[in-house]
Design a protein around this motif. Structure first.
Motif, mmCIF file in Angstrom:
data_model
loop_
_atom_site.group_PDB
_atom_site.id
_atom_site.type_symbol
_atom_site.label_atom_id
_atom_site.label_comp_id
_atom_site.label_asym_id
_atom_site.label_seq_id
_atom_site.Cartn_x
_atom_site.Cartn_y
_atom_site.Cartn_z
ATOM 1 N N ASP A 35 24.239 27.940 -16.258
ATOM 2 C CA ASP A 35 24.984 26.817 -16.848
ATOM 3 C C ASP A 35 25.354 25.787 -15.785
ATOM 4 N N ILE A 36 25.812 26.262 -14.638
ATOM 5 C CA ILE A 36 26.172 25.349 -13.544
ATOM 6 C C ILE A 36 24.928 24.614 -13.051
ATOM 7 N N ALA A 37 23.832 25.335 -12.879
ATOM 8 C CA ALA A 37 22.587 24.720 -12.412
ATOM 9 C C ALA A 37 22.116 23.630 -13.376
ATOM 10 N N ARG A 38 22.225 23.872 -14.674
ATOM 11 C CA ARG A 38 21.862 22.854 -15.668
ATOM 12 C C ARG A 38 22.731 21.609 -15.507
ATOM 13 N N ARG A 39 24.027 21.818 -15.278
ATOM 14 C CA ARG A 39 24.930 20.676 -15.069
ATOM 15 C C ARG A 39 24.543 19.891 -13.814
ATOM 16 N N TRP A 40 23.964 20.574 -12.846
ATOM 17 C CA TRP A 40 23.485 19.915 -11.633
ATOM 18 C C TRP A 40 22.162 19.188 -11.879
ATOM 19 N N GLY A 41 21.565 19.381 -13.057
ATOM 20 C CA GLY A 41 20.282 18.760 -13.372
ATOM 21 C C GLY A 41 19.075 19.605 -13.026
ATOM 22 N N CYS A 42 19.286 20.865 -12.694
ATOM 23 C CA CYS A 42 18.190 21.760 -12.327
ATOM 24 C C CYS A 42 17.549 22.380 -13.567
ATOM 25 N N SER A 43 16.265 22.672 -13.477
ATOM 26 C CA SER A 43 15.549 23.316 -14.584
ATOM 27 C C SER A 43 15.205 24.769 -14.291
ATOM 28 N N GLY A 102 32.564 41.612 -9.914
ATOM 29 C CA GLY A 102 31.284 41.056 -9.498
ATOM 30 C C GLY A 102 31.474 39.703 -8.852
ATOM 31 N N ALA A 103 30.469 39.309 -8.083
ATOM 32 C CA ALA A 103 30.537 38.004 -7.419
ATOM 33 C C ALA A 103 29.129 37.582 -7.004
ATOM 34 N N CYS A 104 28.980 36.285 -6.792
ATOM 35 C CA CYS A 104 27.735 35.739 -6.270
ATOM 36 C C CYS A 104 28.022 34.342 -5.744
ATOM 37 N N THR A 105 27.038 33.760 -5.091
ATOM 38 C CA THR A 105 27.137 32.368 -4.675
ATOM 39 C C THR A 105 25.979 31.602 -5.305
ATOM 40 N N LEU A 106 26.159 30.296 -5.445
ATOM 41 C CA LEU A 106 25.143 29.414 -6.000
ATOM 42 C C LEU A 106 25.088 28.170 -5.128
ATOM 43 N N SER A 107 23.875 27.756 -4.767
ATOM 44 C CA SER A 107 23.744 26.554 -3.949
ATOM 45 C C SER A 107 22.588 25.691 -4.455
ATOM 46 N N PRO A 108 22.628 24.406 -4.147
ATOM 47 C CA PRO A 108 21.584 23.499 -4.616
ATOM 48 C C PRO A 108 20.312 23.527 -3.767
ATOM 49 N N ALA A 109 20.325 24.253 -2.660
ATOM 50 C CA ALA A 109 19.150 24.345 -1.782
ATOM 51 C C ALA A 109 19.167 25.693 -1.071
ATOM 52 N N ASP A 110 18.001 26.084 -0.567
ATOM 53 C CA ASP A 110 17.881 27.319 0.201
ATOM 54 C C ASP A 110 16.870 27.100 1.327
ATOM 55 N N PRO A 111 17.289 26.406 2.380
ATOM 56 C CA PRO A 111 16.340 26.080 3.444
ATOM 57 C C PRO A 111 15.813 27.288 4.211
ATOM 58 N N GLU A 112 16.543 28.403 4.205
ATOM 59 C CA GLU A 112 16.066 29.573 4.944
ATOM 60 C C GLU A 112 14.927 30.287 4.217
#
Length: 107
Positions: free
Chosen positions: A57-65, A10-20
């Motif tokens: 978990d990564i998103a939480r470390r980035w400060g996201c809720s 399995g795989a995926c990507t994670l980003s801090p924004a999604d302008p599209e």
């Protein structure tokens, strides 16, 4: 990437924004999950859940809720079963030939 031994299952990507697909969304509130894919031989084994949990978990470390994603309408029930809330249905390219369902989950 999710592995079972040497095999990528399995795989995926994670980003801090999604302008599209989420233009104008405030930064730092949500992380955006894209391109989640699971090898068919490992479907139903919890690979998606584990990848989503790791992204959370990564998103939480980035400060996201929140963790957000968009998908084709035929995947709506999958993400609802995984605990995501349906936000809306949109046509990000301005025509009805390309439809996107948007979801989020609280972290």
């Amino acid at each position: 990437v999710a592995r079972c031994g040497p095999l990528i299952v399995g795989a995926c990507t994670l980003s801090p924004a999604d302008p599209e697909f989420c233009p104008g969304a405030p930064e730092g509130v949500a992380a955006y999950l894209h391109k989640l894919a699971v090898r068919r031989t490992h479907a139903g084994e919890g690979v998606s859940s584990r990848l989503i949990a790791e992204c959370g978990d990564i998103a939480r470390r980035w400060g996201c809720s929140k963790l957000r994603l968009d998908c084709h309408p035929n995947l709506r029930s999958l993400y609802e079963q995984l605990g995501f809330t349906h936000l809306d249905t949109t046509y990000p390219r301005g025509d009805r030939s390309f439809v996107v369902e948007r979801f989020e989950i609280e972290l």
